[in-house]
Write a protein that holds these residues in place. Structure first.
Motif, PDB file in Angstrom:
ATOM      1  N   UNK A 250      75.603 -27.893  49.700  1.00  0.00           N
ATOM      2  CA  UNK A 250      75.148 -29.226  50.079  1.00  0.00           C
ATOM      3  C   UNK A 250      76.331 -30.178  50.041  1.00  0.00           C
TER       4      UNK A 250
ATOM      5  N   UNK B 274      85.451 -36.248  49.123  1.00  0.00           N
ATOM      6  CA  UNK B 274      84.534 -35.505  48.264  1.00  0.00           C
ATOM      7  C   UNK B 274      84.436 -34.057  48.726  1.00  0.00           C
ATOM      8  N   UNK B 275      84.239 -33.189  47.797  1.00  0.00           N
ATOM      9  CA  UNK B 275      84.123 -31.771  48.141  1.00  0.00           C
ATOM     10  C   UNK B 275      82.702 -31.411  48.486  1.00  0.00           C
ATOM     11  N   UNK B 276      82.405 -30.166  48.424  1.00  0.00           N
ATOM     12  CA  UNK B 276      81.032 -29.734  48.652  1.00  0.00           C
ATOM     13  C   UNK B 276      80.519 -29.087  47.376  1.00  0.00           C
ATOM     14  N   UNK B 277      79.207 -29.070  47.255  1.00  0.00           N
ATOM     15  CA  UNK B 277      78.622 -28.411  46.098  1.00  0.00           C
ATOM     16  C   UNK B 277      78.343 -26.968  46.451  1.00  0.00           C
TER      17      UNK B 277
ATOM     18  N   UNK C 177      77.925 -33.850  49.671  1.00  0.00           N
ATOM     19  CA  UNK C 177      77.510 -35.132  49.065  1.00  0.00           C
ATOM     20  C   UNK C 177      76.992 -36.111  50.116  1.00  0.00           C
TER      21      UNK C 177
END
Lengths: 455, 102
Positions: free
Chosen positions: A5, B1-4, A7
């Motif tokens: 997912x 921002x990275x990814x989860x 952000x």
């Protein structure tokens, strides 16, 4: 498979819910009342009350649990039941108002704001139960708070029952008269259909159809605000790209409905029925279908180009939504209720949107002339003629059409009637002054069209 | 921002997405993580950024071993958020998976 997912995706979802009014409009539990018949009407009423309060006991609590745990508003929890014309058919008494009161009390007891199914399907004619039901509609809607009524007067296969159309014109007038201290509010709970769907979760037209299981969960999503922002963010793209943007957005909206519906069905231990893809506006600012059409490049809704814009919107919503759900059903199309959509109200008040243009718009979307207020001196025959026109559009085009019209007692063109809550504010619209009385009084049935002969 | 990047969907896990939005200040992360630790909620991943002048933190948390139900944890986090001046929401992970993935 690993799930990733971004952000940005998480924040997009949160933004849709917080700022763009994304919500689940309704989780509607269908309850079969076919086993509630009895020749004594008081016993039938008791069986109806007992069954609904037993089966739907947990509906509201589970809806609220899901809403909290997933962080998505579920605005309404509702119930649809087997058409009461059938449930009450065995009763020796025709006082169906007793059954309406039982529905109302059951709805109150389980905490739902509307219960649909005070209904009859009379496209080819009336049984005893249908007669009793139609005779009870006006009074039942006046004395109950939560009961919704619908009558199907036409189908593509059967044609249009013009006797039923005329009767509905009179019933609408009677209902308005009996609820005149509230601006004819009773009429907001009464829909006349052509090709009515049997799994529609939206009120006032919901009922639990004859092919449905014992219990079922149907879901109606919403999200005009989300589509509006997507369209607004892309002011200069061509129609192909615009349709794609709407499809992507509709997909995401519908997935929310699919999730909420499946989860509600699982927790209630009830079969999951369908997701209804309809874009359902509310009176809230920014939650308007009219605003989407204007964001597509129209100066005002109702002007030339409106029907084409609506056709594109409606089709793109269906294409995106169909991919997102395993079972699509109900009405599944953009709603264009006047009183419930701030942009539509503005269109009427500024003179861009007329009844005739609304009729044209209903050719390319669901559902029909919805939440239209007309002057109090509009005759039953004129209302019947308006219903007949809509039914003809539905019959020939093999689609659902409906009329929910309020002849506001004492109301004049240019005034507004406050209906309260989600029902909104209706500007009173002019109707044509020319009479259709001779046409309506002919009676009988308009035969099914040649396109019905598909076998 | 990275990814989860989360491993294989583990049915023993119960993942919740916690979002924290507010004006940046000292102690936000400490306040939230201390609360989660107190009730045995396991933080799997954290990402934070500043968006439109707002501090935005996204956490993926496993509450399978948590002493509280999701709804109880939501209330505790809301109160904690009010205390430290940020808005904290905890939502079941499925809402995001369902919307963005088939």
């Amino acid at each position: 498979m690993p799930i990733t997912l971004m952000p940005e995706e998480i924040l997009e979802t949160i933004n849709m819910i917080r700022s763009e009014n994304l919500d689940i409009r309704t989780i509607t539990m269908g309850v079969s009342l076919r086993d509630c018949s009895h020749d004594d009407i008081a016993t039938t009423a008791q069986k109806i009350y007992d069954k609904i309060t037993r089966k739907a006991e947990k509906l509201v609590r589970i809806g609220e649990d899901i809403s909290r745990e997933y962080g998505i508003p579920i605005i309404n929890k509702r119930i649809s039941v087997t058409p009461i014309s059938v449930v009450g058919e065995s009763c020796t008494s025709g006082e169906y108002i007793i059954l309406a009161r039982a529905l109302d009390q059951a709805a109150k007891e389980v905490g739902v704001n509307f219960i649909g199914g005070f209904s009859a399907l009379v496209q080819k004619g009336f049984t005893k139960g249908d007669d009793y039901l139609l005779n009870s509609i006006a009074e039942s809607l006046a004395v109950t708070e939560r009961v919704c009524s619908s009558v199907n007067v036409a189908t593509t296969k059967a044609g249009i029952n013009m006797d039923a159309v005329y009767r509905m014109g009179k019933i609408i007038k009677d209902t308005a008269g009996l609820t005149k201290e509230h601006g004819g509010l009773g009429c907001a709970k009464l829909v006349v259909f052509c090709n009515v769907p049997e799994d529609n979760p939206f009120m006032a037209g919901a009922f639990h159809g004859f092919g449905e299981p014992e219990l079922v969960i149907n879901v109606g999503v919403s999200g005009p605000g989300v589509v509006l922002n997507a369209v607004k963010s892309n002011p200069n793209v061509d129609f192909g790209s615009l349709a794609t943007i709407i499809k992507h957005t509709a997909f995401k909206i519908t997935r929310m409905g699919e999730l909420a519906g499946r989860e509600a069905a699982r927790r209630l231990n009830v079969q999951f029925g369908i997701v209804d893809l309809s874009l359902a506006p509310t009176p809230a600012v920014g939650d308007s279908v009219a605003d989407i059409l204007e964001a597509m490049g129209l100066e005002r809704v109702g002007g030339h180009g409106t029907t084409a814009a609506l056709a594109l919107l409606n089709d793109a919503v269906k294409k995106g939504g169909a991919m997102a759900s395993s079972y699509v059903g109900g009405l599944s199309g953009a709603f264009i209720p006047v009183s419930e959509d701030a942009g539509m109200i503005r269109g009427v008040e500024e003179g861009s949107l007329t009844l005739d243009k609304l009729e044209a718009m209903t050719c390319v979307c669901s559902v029909g002339l919805d939440m239209i207020a007309v002057p109090g001196d509009t005759t039953a025959e004129t209302i019947a003629a308006i219903i007949a026109d809509e039914a003809a559009i539905g019959m020939i085009n093999k689609k659902t059409t409906a009329v929910r019209i309020i002849p506001v007692p004492g109301g004049k063109v240019g005034q507004r009637v406050e209906l309260g809550g989600l029902l909104g504010t209706a500007p009173i619209m002019p109707v044509h002054p020319f009479s259709a009385e001779k046409f309506i009084r002919r009676g009988g049935r308009i035969p099914a069209p040649i396109c019905a002969l598909t076998n | 921002m990275g990814t989860f990047k989360q491993g294989r969907s583990d049915s023993l896990q119960q993942r919740v997405i916690i979002t924290v939005v507010g004006h940046d200040r000292v102690g936000i992360i400490a306040g939230v993580t201390a609360t989660l630790a107190k009730y045995d909620a396991n933080i799997l991943d954290i990402s934070q950024t500043i968006m439109q002048d707002f501090f935005t933190m996204i956490m993926i948390v496993d509450i399978a071993g948590c002493k509280l139900s999701l709804q109880e944890l939501q209330v505790i986090l809301k109160n904690k958020g009010a205390e430290i001046g940020v808005d904290i929401n905890a939502q079941h992970e499925d809402i995001f998976k369902f919307m963005h993935r088939i």
